[in-house]
Scaffold this motif. Structure first.
Motif, PDB file in Angstrom:
ATOM      1  N   ILE A  60       0.850  -1.188   0.000  1.00 14.09           N
ATOM      2  CA  ILE A  60       0.000   0.000   0.000  1.00 14.09           C
ATOM      3  C   ILE A  60       0.891   1.245   0.000  1.00 14.09           C
ATOM      4  O   ILE A  60       1.847   1.320   0.780  1.00 14.09           O
ATOM      5  CB  ILE A  60      -0.930   0.046   1.233  1.00 14.09           C
ATOM      6  N   VAL A  61       0.586   2.198  -0.876  1.00 14.20           N
ATOM      7  CA  VAL A  61       1.269   3.491  -0.879  1.00 14.20           C
ATOM      8  C   VAL A  61       0.248   4.542  -0.465  1.00 14.20           C
ATOM      9  O   VAL A  61      -0.830   4.641  -1.048  1.00 14.20           O
ATOM     10  CB  VAL A  61       1.854   3.819  -2.277  1.00 14.20           C
ATOM     11  N   LEU A  62       0.601   5.314   0.556  1.00  8.24           N
ATOM     12  CA  LEU A  62      -0.227   6.419   1.055  1.00  8.24           C
ATOM     13  C   LEU A  62       0.557   7.696   0.782  1.00  8.24           C
ATOM     14  O   LEU A  62       1.565   7.961   1.438  1.00  8.24           O
ATOM     15  CB  LEU A  62      -0.481   6.224   2.554  1.00  8.24           C
ATOM     16  N   ALA A  63       0.143   8.462  -0.242  1.00  8.18           N
ATOM     17  CA  ALA A  63       0.945   9.593  -0.711  1.00  8.18           C
ATOM     18  C   ALA A  63       0.166  10.898  -0.739  1.00  8.18           C
ATOM     19  O   ALA A  63      -0.993  10.938  -1.163  1.00  8.18           O
ATOM     20  CB  ALA A  63       1.478   9.295  -2.108  1.00  8.18           C
ATOM     21  N   ASP A  64       0.843  11.958  -0.326  1.00  9.13           N
ATOM     22  CA  ASP A  64       0.292  13.301  -0.444  1.00  9.13           C
ATOM     23  C   ASP A  64       0.379  13.728  -1.905  1.00  9.13           C
ATOM     24  O   ASP A  64       1.326  13.370  -2.610  1.00  9.13           O
ATOM     25  CB  ASP A  64       1.097  14.257   0.438  1.00  9.13           C
ATOM     26  N   VAL A  65      -0.597  14.483  -2.378  1.00 11.36           N
ATOM     27  CA  VAL A  65      -0.584  14.968  -3.758  1.00 11.36           C
ATOM     28  C   VAL A  65       0.450  16.072  -3.913  1.00 11.36           C
ATOM     29  O   VAL A  65       1.239  16.081  -4.858  1.00 11.36           O
ATOM     30  CB  VAL A  65      -1.981  15.476  -4.188  1.00 11.36           C
ATOM     31  N   ASP A  66       0.474  17.015  -2.990  1.00  3.42           N
ATOM     32  CA  ASP A  66       1.306  18.209  -3.112  1.00  3.42           C
ATOM     33  C   ASP A  66       2.677  17.993  -2.479  1.00  3.42           C
ATOM     34  O   ASP A  66       2.833  18.109  -1.262  1.00  3.42           O
ATOM     35  CB  ASP A  66       0.603  19.395  -2.442  1.00  3.42           C
ATOM     36  N   MET A  67       3.653  17.662  -3.359  1.00  2.00           N
ATOM     37  CA  MET A  67       5.020  17.426  -2.898  1.00  2.00           C
ATOM     38  C   MET A  67       5.993  18.098  -3.858  1.00  2.00           C
ATOM     39  O   MET A  67       5.745  18.136  -5.059  1.00  2.00           O
ATOM     40  CB  MET A  67       5.341  15.929  -2.883  1.00  2.00           C
ATOM     41  N   PRO A  68       7.103  18.590  -3.325  1.00  2.61           N
ATOM     42  CA  PRO A  68       8.140  19.118  -4.210  1.00  2.61           C
ATOM     43  C   PRO A  68       8.901  17.951  -4.853  1.00  2.61           C
ATOM     44  O   PRO A  68       8.735  16.806  -4.458  1.00  2.61           O
ATOM     45  CB  PRO A  68       9.044  19.890  -3.246  1.00  2.61           C
ATOM     46  N   GLY A  69       9.707  18.274  -5.822  1.00  2.00           N
ATOM     47  CA  GLY A  69      10.534  17.242  -6.449  1.00  2.00           C
ATOM     48  C   GLY A  69      10.148  16.996  -7.895  1.00  2.00           C
ATOM     49  O   GLY A  69       9.435  17.793  -8.511  1.00  2.00           O
ATOM     50  N   SER A  70      10.572  15.877  -8.420  1.00  3.68           N
ATOM     51  CA  SER A  70      10.388  15.586  -9.846  1.00  3.68           C
ATOM     52  C   SER A  70       8.943  15.270 -10.217  1.00  3.68           C
ATOM     53  O   SER A  70       8.574  15.354 -11.379  1.00  3.68           O
ATOM     54  CB  SER A  70      11.289  14.428 -10.260  1.00  3.68           C
ATOM     55  N   MET A  71       8.124  14.876  -9.232  1.00  4.12           N
ATOM     56  CA  MET A  71       6.710  14.600  -9.524  1.00  4.12           C
ATOM     57  C   MET A  71       5.870  14.745  -8.266  1.00  4.12           C
ATOM     58  O   MET A  71       6.364  14.569  -7.165  1.00  4.12           O
ATOM     59  CB  MET A  71       6.546  13.209 -10.132  1.00  4.12           C
ATOM     60  N   ASP A  72       4.596  15.057  -8.482  1.00  6.07           N
ATOM     61  CA  ASP A  72       3.675  15.155  -7.352  1.00  6.07           C
ATOM     62  C   ASP A  72       3.103  13.773  -7.033  1.00  6.07           C
ATOM     63  O   ASP A  72       3.423  12.782  -7.687  1.00  6.07           O
ATOM     64  CB  ASP A  72       2.582  16.192  -7.615  1.00  6.07           C
ATOM     65  N   GLY A  73       2.240  13.719  -6.047  1.00  8.04           N
ATOM     66  CA  GLY A  73       1.682  12.444  -5.608  1.00  8.04           C
ATOM     67  C   GLY A  73       0.792  11.767  -6.636  1.00  8.04           C
ATOM     68  O   GLY A  73       0.718  10.539  -6.682  1.00  8.04           O
ATOM     69  N   LEU A  74       0.119  12.558  -7.483  1.00  9.93           N
ATOM     70  CA  LEU A  74      -0.722  11.946  -8.528  1.00  9.93           C
ATOM     71  C   LEU A  74       0.128  11.296  -9.610  1.00  9.93           C
ATOM     72  O   LEU A  74      -0.197  10.202 -10.083  1.00  9.93           O
ATOM     73  CB  LEU A  74      -1.662  12.989  -9.138  1.00  9.93           C
ATOM     74  N   ARG A  75       1.216  11.944  -9.992  1.00 10.65           N
ATOM     75  CA  ARG A  75       2.122  11.323 -10.975  1.00 10.65           C
ATOM     76  C   ARG A  75       2.774  10.086 -10.374  1.00 10.65           C
ATOM     77  O   ARG A  75       2.956   9.079 -11.053  1.00 10.65           O
ATOM     78  CB  ARG A  75       3.162  12.322 -11.449  1.00 10.65           C
ATOM     79  N   LEU A  76       3.136  10.161  -9.094  1.00 13.25           N
ATOM     80  CA  LEU A  76       3.684   8.988  -8.417  1.00 13.25           C
ATOM     81  C   LEU A  76       2.671   7.855  -8.421  1.00 13.25           C
ATOM     82  O   LEU A  76       3.003   6.712  -8.740  1.00 13.25           O
ATOM     83  CB  LEU A  76       4.079   9.330  -6.975  1.00 13.25           C
ATOM     84  N   ALA A  77       1.425   8.167  -8.093  1.00 13.67           N
ATOM     85  CA  ALA A  77       0.376   7.142  -8.063  1.00 13.67           C
ATOM     86  C   ALA A  77       0.204   6.492  -9.434  1.00 13.67           C
ATOM     87  O   ALA A  77       0.065   5.271  -9.539  1.00 13.67           O
ATOM     88  CB  ALA A  77      -0.940   7.762  -7.595  1.00 13.67           C
ATOM     89  N   ALA A  78       0.225   7.305 -10.486  1.00  7.35           N
ATOM     90  CA  ALA A  78       0.087   6.758 -11.847  1.00  7.35           C
ATOM     91  C   ALA A  78       1.270   5.846 -12.188  1.00  7.35           C
ATOM     92  O   ALA A  78       1.087   4.777 -12.783  1.00  7.35           O
ATOM     93  CB  ALA A  78      -0.024   7.895 -12.856  1.00  7.35           C
ATOM     94  N   LEU A  79       2.465   6.248 -11.787  1.00  6.76           N
ATOM     95  CA  LEU A  79       3.651   5.432 -12.055  1.00  6.76           C
ATOM     96  C   LEU A  79       3.614   4.126 -11.265  1.00  6.76           C
ATOM     97  O   LEU A  79       3.935   3.055 -11.790  1.00  6.76           O
ATOM     98  CB  LEU A  79       4.913   6.232 -11.723  1.00  6.76           C
ATOM     99  N   VAL A  80       3.184   4.208 -10.010  1.00  5.19           N
ATOM    100  CA  VAL A  80       3.058   2.998  -9.192  1.00  5.19           C
ATOM    101  C   VAL A  80       2.040   2.049  -9.817  1.00  5.19           C
ATOM    102  O   VAL A  80       2.279   0.848  -9.937  1.00  5.19           O
ATOM    103  CB  VAL A  80       2.671   3.348  -7.734  1.00  5.19           C
TER     104      VAL A  80
END
Length: 127
Positions: A60-80
């Motif tokens: 399970i990944v529990l991720a915030d949407v608004d994060m600094p860095g190369s991608m936000d939490g929604l892009r991370l979720a899509a990649l996962v």
């Protein structure tokens, strides 16, 4: 006896908490642990991806949407969802509800401030 103990521990899914705000991350980690789940932490999407590459026990990944860095939490979720389809995803945000089309299939959205009960229900639904 040791075999059943190992099996019981591995049967509980490990949760990866991805949150850039240290106090919120620690609070979420405490909540996840108190709910009976092993927990790992990441401060951004890049660190989360590095952890996912080496930790096949994370379910399970529990991720915030608004994060600094190369991608936000929604892009991370899509990649996962694309790279690790069996992993369940919970995304959170305090800045409104993302458009439904931006949330990957089978992912869940929880608005901030997070309700402890809602987080526990979401985890138990996936775990």
């Amino acid at each position: 006896m040791a075999h059943s103990l190992i099996y019981t521990q591995s049967a509980v899914p490990t949760v990866l908490v991805v949150e850039d705000e240290p106090l919120q991350r620690m609070s979420l980690m405490d909540l996840v642990e108190e709910a009976g789940y092993p927990v790992e932490e990441a401060c951004d999407a890049d660190q989360a991806l590095a952890i996912l590459e080496t930790r096949p026990d994370i379910r399970i990944v529990l991720a915030d949407v608004d994060m600094p860095g190369s991608m936000d939490g929604l892009r991370l979720a899509a990649l996962v969802r694309d790279r690790w389809p069996p992993i369940e995803i919970i995304v959170t945000s305090g800045r409104g509800i993302p458009q439904l089309k931006t949330i990957p299939a089978r992912a869940m959205f929880l608005p901030k401030p997070l309700s402890e009960q809602r987080v526990i229900e979401a985890l138990s639904q996936f775990g």
